[in-house]
Design an enzyme around this catalytic site. Structure first.
Site, PDB file in Angstrom:
ATOM      1  N   GLY B 220       0.811  -1.222   0.000  1.00 16.32           N
ATOM      2  CA  GLY B 220       0.000   0.000   0.000  1.00 16.32           C
ATOM      3  C   GLY B 220       0.845   1.273   0.000  1.00 16.32           C
ATOM      4  O   GLY B 220       2.073   1.242   0.147  1.00 16.32           O
ATOM      5  N   HIS B 221       0.154   2.379  -0.121  1.00 18.34           N
ATOM      6  CA  HIS B 221       0.789   3.701  -0.154  1.00 18.34           C
ATOM      7  C   HIS B 221       1.558   3.974   1.137  1.00 18.34           C
ATOM      8  O   HIS B 221       1.121   3.589   2.221  1.00 18.34           O
ATOM      9  CB  HIS B 221      -0.271   4.783  -0.323  1.00 18.34           C
ATOM     10  CG  HIS B 221      -1.227   4.870   0.825  1.00 18.34           C
ATOM     11  ND1 HIS B 221      -0.988   5.644   1.923  1.00 18.34           N
ATOM     12  CD2 HIS B 221      -2.392   4.243   1.058  1.00 18.34           C
ATOM     13  CE1 HIS B 221      -1.983   5.511   2.772  1.00 18.34           C
ATOM     14  NE2 HIS B 221      -2.853   4.664   2.282  1.00 18.34           N
ATOM     15  N   ASP B 222       2.705   4.613   1.002  1.00 16.14           N
ATOM     16  CA  ASP B 222       3.490   5.109   2.142  1.00 16.14           C
ATOM     17  C   ASP B 222       4.065   4.003   3.020  1.00 16.14           C
ATOM     18  O   ASP B 222       4.511   4.262   4.142  1.00 16.14           O
ATOM     19  CB  ASP B 222       2.638   6.045   3.029  1.00 16.14           C
ATOM     20  CG  ASP B 222       2.181   7.275   2.272  1.00 16.14           C
ATOM     21  OD1 ASP B 222       3.028   8.116   1.989  1.00 16.14           O
ATOM     22  OD2 ASP B 222       0.986   7.369   1.925  1.00 16.14           O
ATOM     23  N   GLY B 240       0.771   2.769   4.915  1.00 14.43           N
ATOM     24  CA  GLY B 240       1.393   3.414   6.053  1.00 14.43           C
ATOM     25  C   GLY B 240       2.157   2.522   7.007  1.00 14.43           C
ATOM     26  O   GLY B 240       2.616   2.988   8.053  1.00 14.43           O
TER      27      GLY B 240
END
Lengths: 321, 321, 321
Positions: B220-222, B240
């Site tokens: 996922g993102h980040d 995250g």
């Protein structure tokens, strides 16, 4: 991987700079990993824990990192870095030589096959009668696809094995073993969209005749799938498993590496399989056990509050004695 | 996301039509979401529940939907719709401007890298020495790929964050936050086929040196992944998360969002992780707990029929007293 | 599938070589599978177990493999191989006729839509205002995409249903039912990278307005998804499910086939759903149950060692009596 023609112990010992122990006249017909090794093959081993397993396997040649007793008729090739020797041999006979055309001129495609737009077909790929390959499929080198096979969009057939040489005392812990195996998709197989089927490290990944695979399914390197299996979406089968005929796996089932799943097994959705499964039975859970046993487990689980109450009551009664 | 050059409080207040509270002379160096915010950054907040968290974060600027006490040295930008202000700023500095070429002319690709057919490479992508990108890979804008990296077919790097502004009193509940972050793939990383690695909402998604990722994996993102990790097929890591060095996850493991996974953790296949995990330990189950504790739980579960019988027997004995 | 114009019982009986029983003057307006059948439709049935269900469904025509009592106003078409008759009819009205262009000339794409490089768009596809289709997406025939829809790279929309006619007494057990259905993606939907959304066997797979779908998600044939749903990465929804409005499913959730999930349900990560779920509730586990009940189960599980000790103690005390 089979060599184009047999290779002498002498040539091998010079090529990888190894000392011959045992039969110096033997000829090697191929190279393979320990789970799929056959007579005439070379294997390699660099950890004492696996010496006996490798030497007592079907392998004719063993690349090994120290002198060892040699069983009759076998050949040991003793060198410092067996892993590097394996890499050198496999890269020599089957180098990564990327075809930069969308359809390699070395591919052999039956005239009745339908290859839709944007399909990549690598070197030495064979595609049979009436096969349909939908758009945006990728087929790596050395893949054989049978008759009446259908492969849906986005699927990748023949990717590299996820198989590493691990040493935690160096900067990069994992060095990939050079993948030199193949994929065989038999007749009447259907493969859904966005699946991944890796080729064997050095043997073959095979999908048996009439097997049907839904979308987003992962089949690891060197997996052998029998005939008439049915794998629902998001199933994952780790490397080296052997799946019997007529096996059904419902959605999101996972199978750990190098397991044997018997004929006509059914695995219920979302199960995680960590052991071999016996033919003809139904399994559920993570870790998966016999379905009836699992159901009994649930019944017991539901009785827990009652058990808890009973135990507390008995304790308080006892306390009052 | 860092701005090309620092931006004044004055310019910002005019651009998003906001009132300045606090330090009117501050300069903003970038914009970020709350989990990754740094000094000089702007964040936004539109719910009183998160006011304090945002104002007390590392952020220098806070876009907020009402007046609030300002800590020394910070700047509040008060406006009616902080989310829309965030969208306006990020779209201004990093607009979605789709490259319609297969390989963007703004991409910088090392001459020794191998880019196979049908690879899409977006704007401002950098690809290092000896990298191999297999057919049908998609690389969105602002992705940096290191040396000796291999990316297999069908994989998508740098897709938009799955990150929405939610309000259930309007027709369309979810409005996507404009993704303006990046992806960094370090040297010696290998990524399997049909994986998806999203870019940061406004920070960076990073895969550390030497990490190896199997097929059909979601990052996922980040997410920040350390060095020398090993993720088997169909693993999913939500937005995250911070994953340490040397972490192993077997097939189909799932990690909930914004968790911390310590160095050298091993997560057994099919586990679902809902809490932070301590360095060096092995975990199993859904929700995942310490592997030894999980095994003890199974042993107890197997004893349940025996416990049930015992309780019933005691009850009937007691009843007879 | 609806026919271009109604078809007479007479024409049908000749086309599939079947005997008419019941109303010989009826007109068929389409053909459908049993879960989605409507008035005017044809269904087929070849197993006595399902005779009554099919005959008492909304279907006007029933293709069946033996004479049977006909309810008023219905028409039976009696023939030896109903499955083959179904295949013949569907292939006649909607043959697989692969478009060999990257974008079919029969596609209708709004001038404001952004179609990025390497997107395949099949026959009779419609794409609405402001839609963005990222590189390497594949859209099969007969897919309708609304306004402001975004579809990320590698996603495959409209693939064949995973739906087979099964007979274990022949060489190839599974024969695929010819897929003749459609996909409808409503306005403001976003679909992540490497997803797979199959079209209906003969009805429609629909994603409702404002629904947001993360990467690597599978949506089976004939699934109806409501408005404003949120599906995290690696969710899988099997064929024929009906999902209400405002449903949230976290990562790796699996839903078994033909289930009904009520409005505003939340399913926690990694759950496996095997039953219908009631509106407004939260569920967890595999099989998924009410979240609060599941939590109580865990509490009890944690007490097991204590229960075990208590039972042993009581037993030894009793033994001493």
């Amino acid at each position: 991987m089979q060599f184009p023609s047999p290779v002498s112990a002498q040539w091998l010992s010079e090529f990888i700079n190894a000392k011959i122990e045992g039969n110096a006249d033997a000829m090697a017909t191929g190279i393979n990993e320990i789970h799929r090794v056959q007579k005439g093959d070379i294997v390699f081993v660099d950890h004492p824990k696996y010496y006996d397993k490798c030497i007592n396997s079907e392998a004719t040649f063993i690349i090994i990192n120290q002198s060892y007793k040699v069983p009759e008729g076998k050949t040991l090739l003793v060198c410092d870095e067996p892993f590097e020797a394996y890499q050198k041999i496999t890269k020599h006979f089957r180098p990564f030589s990327p075809s930069m055309e969308m359809i390699s001129t070395s591919a052999s495609i039956h005239e009745t096959a339908v290859i839709m737009p944007n399909v990549y077909i690598g070197n030495n790929v064979k595609i049979g009668e009436d096969a349909v390959i939908h758009p945006n499929v990728t087929i790596y080198d050395n893949v054989t696809i049978g008759k009446h096979v259908e492969i849906h969009s986005g699927t990748v057939i023949g990717g590299d094995a996820f198989y590493y040489n691990t040493k935690k005392n160096r900067d990069v812990w994992y060095k990939k073993m050079h993948t030199c195996g193949e994929v065989l998709i038999e007749d009447y197989v259907e493969i859904g969209a966005n699946c991944t089927i890796d080729r064997g490290v050095s043997a073959v990944t095979k999908i048996g005749q009439g097997t049907k695979i839904d979308n987003l399914v992962q089949i690891g390197h060197d997996v052998i799938v029998g005939k008439n299996c049915l794998f629902a979406s998001q199933v994952g089968i780790a490397g080296g498993c052997t799946i019997g005929d007529g096996v059904t796996m419902w959605g999101q089932v996972g199978i750990s590496k190098t397991l044997n799943i018997g004929d006509n097994v059914m695995v219920m959705g979302k199960s995680g399989v960590a052991t071999d499964l016996k033919a003809g039975n139904t399994y559920f859970g993570s870790p998966a056990i016999d379905f009836t046993a699992k159901r009994r487990e649930y019944v017991m689980l539901k009785r827990l509050p009652e058990i808890w109450e009973a135990v507390r009551k008995i304790q308080s009664t006892d306390g009052g004695r």
